[in-house]
Motif scaffolding. Sequence first.
Motif, mmCIF file in Angstrom:
data_model
loop_
_atom_site.group_PDB
_atom_site.id
_atom_site.type_symbol
_atom_site.label_atom_id
_atom_site.label_comp_id
_atom_site.label_asym_id
_atom_site.label_seq_id
_atom_site.Cartn_x
_atom_site.Cartn_y
_atom_site.Cartn_z
ATOM 1 N N VAL A 14 0.905 -1.163 -0.042
ATOM 2 C CA VAL A 14 -0.084 -0.042 0.047
ATOM 3 C C VAL A 14 0.951 1.170 -0.316
ATOM 4 O O VAL A 14 0.616 2.135 -0.733
ATOM 5 N N MET A 15 1.872 1.288 0.812
ATOM 6 C CA MET A 15 2.733 2.366 0.796
ATOM 7 C C MET A 15 3.515 2.788 -0.393
ATOM 8 O O MET A 15 3.400 3.712 -0.887
ATOM 9 N N PHE A 16 4.085 1.711 -0.825
ATOM 10 C CA PHE A 16 4.882 2.025 -2.190
ATOM 11 C C PHE A 16 3.814 2.326 -3.324
ATOM 12 O O PHE A 16 4.204 3.266 -4.245
ATOM 13 N N HIS A 17 2.658 1.779 -3.333
ATOM 14 C CA HIS A 17 1.571 2.079 -4.366
ATOM 15 C C HIS A 17 1.326 3.707 -4.207
ATOM 16 O O HIS A 17 1.242 4.116 -5.324
ATOM 17 N N ILE A 18 1.061 4.147 -3.277
ATOM 18 C CA ILE A 18 0.784 5.466 -2.970
ATOM 19 C C ILE A 18 1.741 6.194 -3.353
ATOM 20 O O ILE A 18 1.807 7.476 -4.111
ATOM 21 N N ALA A 19 2.846 6.114 -2.690
ATOM 22 C CA ALA A 19 4.144 6.921 -2.878
ATOM 23 C C ALA A 19 4.551 7.131 -4.221
ATOM 24 O O ALA A 19 4.855 8.024 -4.840
ATOM 25 N N ASP A 72 3.069 16.484 1.823
ATOM 26 C CA ASP A 72 2.104 16.034 2.776
ATOM 27 C C ASP A 72 1.170 15.452 2.497
ATOM 28 O O ASP A 72 0.638 14.496 3.230
ATOM 29 N N ASP A 73 0.546 15.560 1.138
ATOM 30 C CA ASP A 73 -0.610 14.806 0.840
ATOM 31 C C ASP A 73 -0.253 13.320 0.403
ATOM 32 O O ASP A 73 -1.180 12.499 1.119
ATOM 33 N N VAL A 74 0.752 12.851 0.225
ATOM 34 C CA VAL A 74 1.322 11.608 0.155
ATOM 35 C C VAL A 74 1.425 10.858 1.335
ATOM 36 O O VAL A 74 0.913 9.784 1.771
ATOM 37 N N TYR A 75 1.793 11.462 2.454
ATOM 38 C CA TYR A 75 2.015 11.127 3.845
ATOM 39 C C TYR A 75 0.506 10.954 4.395
ATOM 40 O O TYR A 75 0.414 10.131 4.856
ATOM 41 N N ARG A 76 -0.425 12.052 4.122
ATOM 42 C CA ARG A 76 -1.652 11.860 4.438
ATOM 43 C C ARG A 76 -2.387 10.671 4.037
ATOM 44 O O ARG A 76 -3.065 9.866 4.673
ATOM 45 N N LEU A 77 -2.221 10.353 2.705
ATOM 46 C CA LEU A 77 -2.819 9.278 2.151
ATOM 47 C C LEU A 77 -2.163 7.901 2.524
ATOM 48 O O LEU A 77 -3.001 6.933 2.964
ATOM 49 N N VAL A 78 -1.030 7.795 2.653
ATOM 50 C CA VAL A 78 -0.368 6.759 3.519
ATOM 51 C C VAL A 78 -1.031 6.359 4.703
ATOM 52 O O VAL A 78 -1.249 5.294 5.081
#
Length: 204
Positions: free
Chosen positions: A172-177, A185-191
């Motif tokens: 999940v983390m790598f897919h979003i990143a 900050d948006d990527v961090y929030r989504l993760v």
Amino acid sequence: MTNATTPGTSPGRRVGLREKHKMRTRTAIREAAMRLFEQQGYASTTVEQIAKEADVSHTTFFRYFASKEQVVIHDDLADEREAAIAALPRGLNHFDLLRAVLRELYRLALEDPWTANPERMKLIHAEPALRTAYQIESDRAISEAVEFFADYLGVEPDNPRLRVFIAAAGGVMFHIANSAYEPGDDVYRLVLEAVDLLEQGLPL
């Protein structure tokens, strides 16, 4: 007297002249490589050209980077990541531990100019060779995460529940990143939102 610090080094750690020289050389090689990649494309750029553009010898290039791919993929945060993770408080459950690890990793990435460079991430996404190298690094990071979580939580590294947890969280983390070009900050929030969903059992 204040301690000298440089991006990519631990706050308060004194940096000697030799280390400063190494940092300047690594930066020069990276900046030269990025100029050439932009001018003539990643695939058409050779190590020899990068070394010449950076005004270093071919031997010096390989003293700092194992390959052209590693110029882009590698960062200088290994010591900082190790120190930040070692300083995490004890007694967290596996989800809170994951959140704490992510917080520290994103903090370090955002504070480091090279790691947070959006052009670097665009290049990684655009070039198949770099995507492959980046995936290899990601797989290695997941393997290291299994060992760290096992030690912290007091379970065996081959515990199937632990491995499923790390695989799910890492995927999940790598897919979003990887869907973004910069670790903002948006990527961090989504993760973190994704971690919440995992903890809730993936409700729809």
